[in-house]
Structures are given as structure tokens and as C-alpha cells.
Design a protein around this motif. Structure first.
Motif, PDB file in Angstrom:
ATOM      1  N   PRO A 133      45.024  54.846  38.019  1.00  9.51           N
ATOM      2  CA  PRO A 133      44.257  53.825  37.300  1.00  9.51           C
ATOM      3  C   PRO A 133      44.878  52.437  37.314  1.00  9.51           C
ATOM      4  O   PRO A 133      44.168  51.445  37.087  1.00  9.51           O
ATOM      5  CB  PRO A 133      44.188  54.380  35.869  1.00  9.51           C
ATOM      6  CG  PRO A 133      44.295  55.854  36.037  1.00  9.51           C
ATOM      7  CD  PRO A 133      45.244  56.037  37.167  1.00  9.51           C
ATOM      8  N   PHE A 134      46.184  52.314  37.584  1.00  6.60           N
ATOM      9  CA  PHE A 134      46.814  50.993  37.595  1.00  6.60           C
ATOM     10  C   PHE A 134      46.469  50.188  38.851  1.00  6.60           C
ATOM     11  O   PHE A 134      46.807  49.010  38.919  1.00  6.60           O
ATOM     12  CB  PHE A 134      48.327  51.147  37.453  1.00  6.60           C
ATOM     13  CG  PHE A 134      48.766  51.433  36.045  1.00  6.60           C
ATOM     14  CD1 PHE A 134      49.056  50.404  35.171  1.00  6.60           C
ATOM     15  CD2 PHE A 134      48.852  52.734  35.584  1.00  6.60           C
ATOM     16  CE1 PHE A 134      49.442  50.656  33.867  1.00  6.60           C
ATOM     17  CE2 PHE A 134      49.243  53.002  34.282  1.00  6.60           C
ATOM     18  CZ  PHE A 134      49.532  51.961  33.420  1.00  6.60           C
ATOM     19  N   ILE A 135      45.836  50.810  39.829  1.00  9.66           N
ATOM     20  CA  ILE A 135      45.389  50.074  41.005  1.00  9.66           C
ATOM     21  C   ILE A 135      43.867  49.943  41.040  1.00  9.66           C
ATOM     22  O   ILE A 135      43.314  49.424  41.996  1.00  9.66           O
ATOM     23  CB  ILE A 135      45.888  50.759  42.301  1.00  9.66           C
ATOM     24  CG1 ILE A 135      45.315  52.177  42.426  1.00  9.66           C
ATOM     25  CG2 ILE A 135      47.408  50.779  42.348  1.00  9.66           C
ATOM     26  CD1 ILE A 135      45.670  52.863  43.748  1.00  9.66           C
ATOM     27  N   ILE A 136      43.210  50.416  39.990  1.00 11.66           N
ATOM     28  CA  ILE A 136      41.750  50.319  39.904  1.00 11.66           C
ATOM     29  C   ILE A 136      41.374  48.943  39.380  1.00 11.66           C
ATOM     30  O   ILE A 136      42.029  48.411  38.475  1.00 11.66           O
ATOM     31  CB  ILE A 136      41.197  51.436  38.992  1.00 11.66           C
ATOM     32  CG1 ILE A 136      41.424  52.802  39.632  1.00 11.66           C
ATOM     33  CG2 ILE A 136      39.713  51.236  38.713  1.00 11.66           C
ATOM     34  CD1 ILE A 136      40.958  53.963  38.787  1.00 11.66           C
ATOM     35  N   PRO A 137      40.331  48.318  39.895  1.00 17.26           N
ATOM     36  CA  PRO A 137      39.919  46.989  39.422  1.00 17.26           C
ATOM     37  C   PRO A 137      39.603  46.979  37.932  1.00 17.26           C
ATOM     38  O   PRO A 137      39.176  47.991  37.351  1.00 17.26           O
ATOM     39  CB  PRO A 137      38.671  46.688  40.255  1.00 17.26           C
ATOM     40  CG  PRO A 137      38.813  47.540  41.474  1.00 17.26           C
ATOM     41  CD  PRO A 137      39.525  48.779  41.039  1.00 17.26           C
ATOM     42  N   SER A 138      39.794  45.819  37.319  1.00 15.89           N
ATOM     43  CA  SER A 138      39.598  45.696  35.870  1.00 15.89           C
ATOM     44  C   SER A 138      38.147  45.943  35.458  1.00 15.89           C
ATOM     45  O   SER A 138      37.886  46.396  34.341  1.00 15.89           O
ATOM     46  CB  SER A 138      40.036  44.297  35.409  1.00 15.89           C
ATOM     47  OG  SER A 138      41.405  44.096  35.659  1.00 15.89           O
TER      48      SER A 138
END
Length: 410
Positions: A133-138
């Protein structure tokens, strides 16, 4: 019985004796095999029950991590909505466990082994789930935050269902029963304790949060809670209901706690909350709120249809009963996945873009109204559970009386 050819001058009784011995040997072998299977199922069942605590510990550590990242993560993480990202990772992990254990029914199935064992692989999947999730877009994280409101509401509903089942179990366990001749002294003692706690809690809330007439919202919350307590007590003692005071006493204590928790969640700038004496870096109520939320998750997940009779071995039907899983794996993981969304809402106080104070949980007007509405909904569901048998019984009697009246008139 298998017979061999009789030798000359050999009595026929010897052949029959040998046949009986072979039957006894086969019966003994079957008994040994059944005991071995029973022992294997016992080990698998124990592994399955122990797995619950491991999953609970994983969930606990995940939320501690989310709390730490929210309060101190800005120093080394410049990513928006870190709490929601960690919550999404926890949700992904338990959702994957939900899918992979769906409809697991027998202990010898591969899905049972996957649920209870393979911890090294599952830890790797968990770490991957939390990091992705830390590389998923905001934008996607914002969407997850909106969906988490729904998931948190589902969790509160599941928590209420678990509480209602727990109250029924308490009534059957400790309340007086004329048929079984139970006196129910311990149940009456617990009822007294819970009602005294409810009344004392209401008085203390008036003293602490409603001394000033300008605190109209607090006065309304506390007064309405006191009315609900009185109504539940009267209804539970009504002759048509007659459910005793234990379950209603527990429910009264629960809604009084929800009212107190709702007032505690009011913004700290409100003048009616000056008596809370909140420290700038948090206080004991923050820790208490976190532990109570964890206990709510545990209560909901550990009451997923475990049947105590399933732990008793039956020699006559081992395959059909001894190898059943002790609880529903898919419901267990589903509740944890909804709990991940619920904790996300607690950490962001149910509002996406509002800043949260360090060492605070579930503070803000949105949190206050969520708890108040949860209190009212819980009281309504419990009251309906009390009166519904009498209502259904009256509906069943009325048509019979109408038919009798028609026959008499004819």
C-alpha cells in the motif's frame, strides 16, 4: 468369517476358533486405527485453536505500528495517510486468508493446514501486504478510506451480534431456571453489580460533564441513556417477557460505557470537557480506549460459532464429527478484515482530512456521534430481542381467536 480346509482327524471347533480370532484381530486393528485418527484430529484441532491467538497478536502489532507511524512517522515518512495504508495492508492480508480458507469444513483439508500452519510463508505474505500500500497512489487510498467507513460500520454490527449471543449465553448459564431447578444466585449477584455500576456511572457523568446548564448536549446524552436503562430494566421484568436482570444489566452497563466514551470523544476544546483534565500528551483513557477496542475485536472473532460439543470425541462416528473444524475460519478472518477498517477510523477519528492529536484515539464530533448512534442502535436491537417473542406469540394467538369467534357467530 473365513474358513480353511479341515485336516483329517482335526475337530471342527479349531476352525471356528481361528475364525473368531481373526475377527478379533481385525476389530483390534480398527480400534487402534480409530484411536490414531482421533489423536491426529486432536492435534490438528489444538493447532487450529492456537492459531487464533497468533492472528490476534499479528493484528495487535499491526495497530501498534499504525499508532506509532501516525504520531511519529512524519519524521521519516513523507507519505499521506500512513494509517490508512497500514490498515489497507492488514485488510489485504486477512481478506486473502478469508478467500483461501473459505468453506473449510474438515481438519484433513489443505485449507485447515493453511489456516493453522505455514507461518513462515504467511509472515512473508503479511509483510508484503503491509508494504504494497505504500506504493499505491493516494487517490486509491482516499477511496479505501471512504470504504473503511462502511467496513467499520459492518464491524460494529458484528460486534453487537456477538454481544447479543453472549447475553443469551449468560442467561442460560447463570439465571434461575425452574425446569433444571437452578437457583441462579451468582446470576442475581452479577445483575446487582451491573445495575449498580450503571446507576453510579450515570450519576458520575452528571457530576463530571453536566453541572453547567450550557452543556445541553451532554445533559441530553446522559438523560437519554438513563431513560434507556430504566426502559430495559422494566421491559426485562415484564410478565410477558420475564427474562431476568442479568442480560439487561450487562446491556445497561454497555450503553452507559458507550455514552461515557462518546462524551470522552468530544473535542478537548469544549468547555464542558474541562473536568476531564486531559494531559497534552494523552492520558489513561487513551490506553483504555485502545485496549477496549482490541477486546472488542477479540470478543467478536472468538465467538465465531465454536461449539463446545465438537471437542468431545465419539467413537461411533469419528469421521463425521471429530474431523470438523472447531470454528468458522472464513468468518474469523472476515471479522479481522473489518476490524482493520474499524481501527483505521479510530486512528483518524472517522474524518479523512482532519489532523489528529498525538496520543489520542477516536476524538472528534464524528467519533462522538458514531458512538451515540451505536448506543441507541444497540439498545433498540436488545429491546426488540426482548419483546419480539411476546409480539410473535400474540400474533399467533390472535388469528386463532378470530377463527373461534367466527365459528361461534356461525
Amino acid at each position: 468369517m473365513k474358513l480353511r480346509m479341515r485336516k483329517p482327524d482335526e475337530p471342527a471347533e479349531n476352525i471356528l476358533v481361528e475364525g473368531d480370532r481373526s475377527e478379533e484381530i481385525r476389530s483390534w486393528e480398527q480400534s487402534i486405527f480409530a484411536k490414531q485418527e482421533s489423536a491426529i484430529y486432536s492435534v490438528k484441532r489444538k493447532q487450529s485453536l492456537q492459531a487464533r491467538y497468533i492472528y490476534g497478536f499479528i493484528f495487535f502489532l499491526t495497530n501498534l505500528l499504525a499508532w506509532f507511524v501516525r504520531d511519529y512517522g512524519h519524521k521519516f515518512l513523507h507519505i499521506l495517510h500512513c494509517v490508512l495504508r497500514i490498515s489497507l495492508g492488514c485488510f489485504i492480508f486477512f481478506s486473502s486468508m478469508f478467500v483461501t480458507t473459505l468453506r473449510a469444513e474438515k481438519l484433513q483439508e489443505a485449507r485447515n493446514s493453511w489456516h493453522s500452519r505455514c507461518w513462515a510463508l504467511k509472515v512473508a505474505i503479511y509483510l508484503l501486504s503491509v508494504m504494497v500500500p505504500f506504493i499505491i497512489p493516494s487517490g486509491f487510498i482516499q477511496l479505501y478510506g471512504q470504504l473503511a467507513h462502511v467496513g467499520a460500520g459492518i464491524f460494529l454490527l458484528l460486534q453487537l451480534i456477538s454481544l447479543i449471543h453472549f447475553l443469551s449465553w449468560c442467561d442460560s448459564k447463570w439465571m434461575p431456571d425452574l425446569q433444571s431447578k437452578k437457583c441462579g444466585f451468582f446470576g442475581l449477584f452479577l445483575s446487582t453489580i451491573f445495575y449498580l455500576g450503571s446507576f453510579c456511572g450515570i450519576v458520575l457523568m452528571y457530576i463530571m460533564y453536566a453541572l453547567d446548564t450550557s452543556c445541553a448536549i451532554n445533559i441530553f446524552f446522559i438523560t437519554w441513556t438513563a431513560i434507556l436503562v430504566k426502559v430495559m430494566m422494566i421491559v426485562s421484568l415484564h410478565s410477558k417477557v420475564n427474562r431476568g436482570l442479568l442480560s439487561s444489566g450487562i446491556m445497561c452497563s454497555y450503553i452507559v460505557f458507550l455514552c461515557w466514551s462518546a462524551i470522552q470523544s468530544e473535542p478537548h476544546t469544549q468547555k464542558c470537557n474541562t473536568k476531564k483534565m486531559m494531559a497534552e500528551d494523552g492520558d489513561w483513557t487513551t490506553i483504555l480506549s485502545f485496549l477496549i477496542a482490541i477486546c472488542a475485536i477479540v470478543m467478536a472473532t472468538f465467538s465465531t460459532g465454536i461449539d463446545s460439543q465438537s471437542f468431545q470425541f465419539r467413537k461411533d462416528d469419528i469421521q463425521s464429527e471429530d474431523d470438523d473444524v472447531p470454528y468458522s475460519y472464513e468468518i474469523f478472518h472476515f471479522i479481522f478484515s473489518m476490524g482493520a477498517m474499524y481501527f483505521a477510523m479510530l486512528f483518524i477519528s472517522w474524518e479523512m482530512d482532519q489532523p489528529t492529536r498525538k496520543w489520542s484515539i477516536d476524538v472528534g464530533w464524528a467519533s462522538t456521534w458514531v458512538k451515540i448512534l451505536n448506543e441507541w442502535f444497540a439498545a433498540s436491537i436488545y429491546l426488540w430481542k426482548l419483546i419480539s417473542p411476546a409480539v410473535m406469540r400474540d400474533k399467533a394467538i390472535n388469528p386463532e381467536q378470530h377463527v373461534q369467534n367466527v365459528q361461534v357467530s356461525v
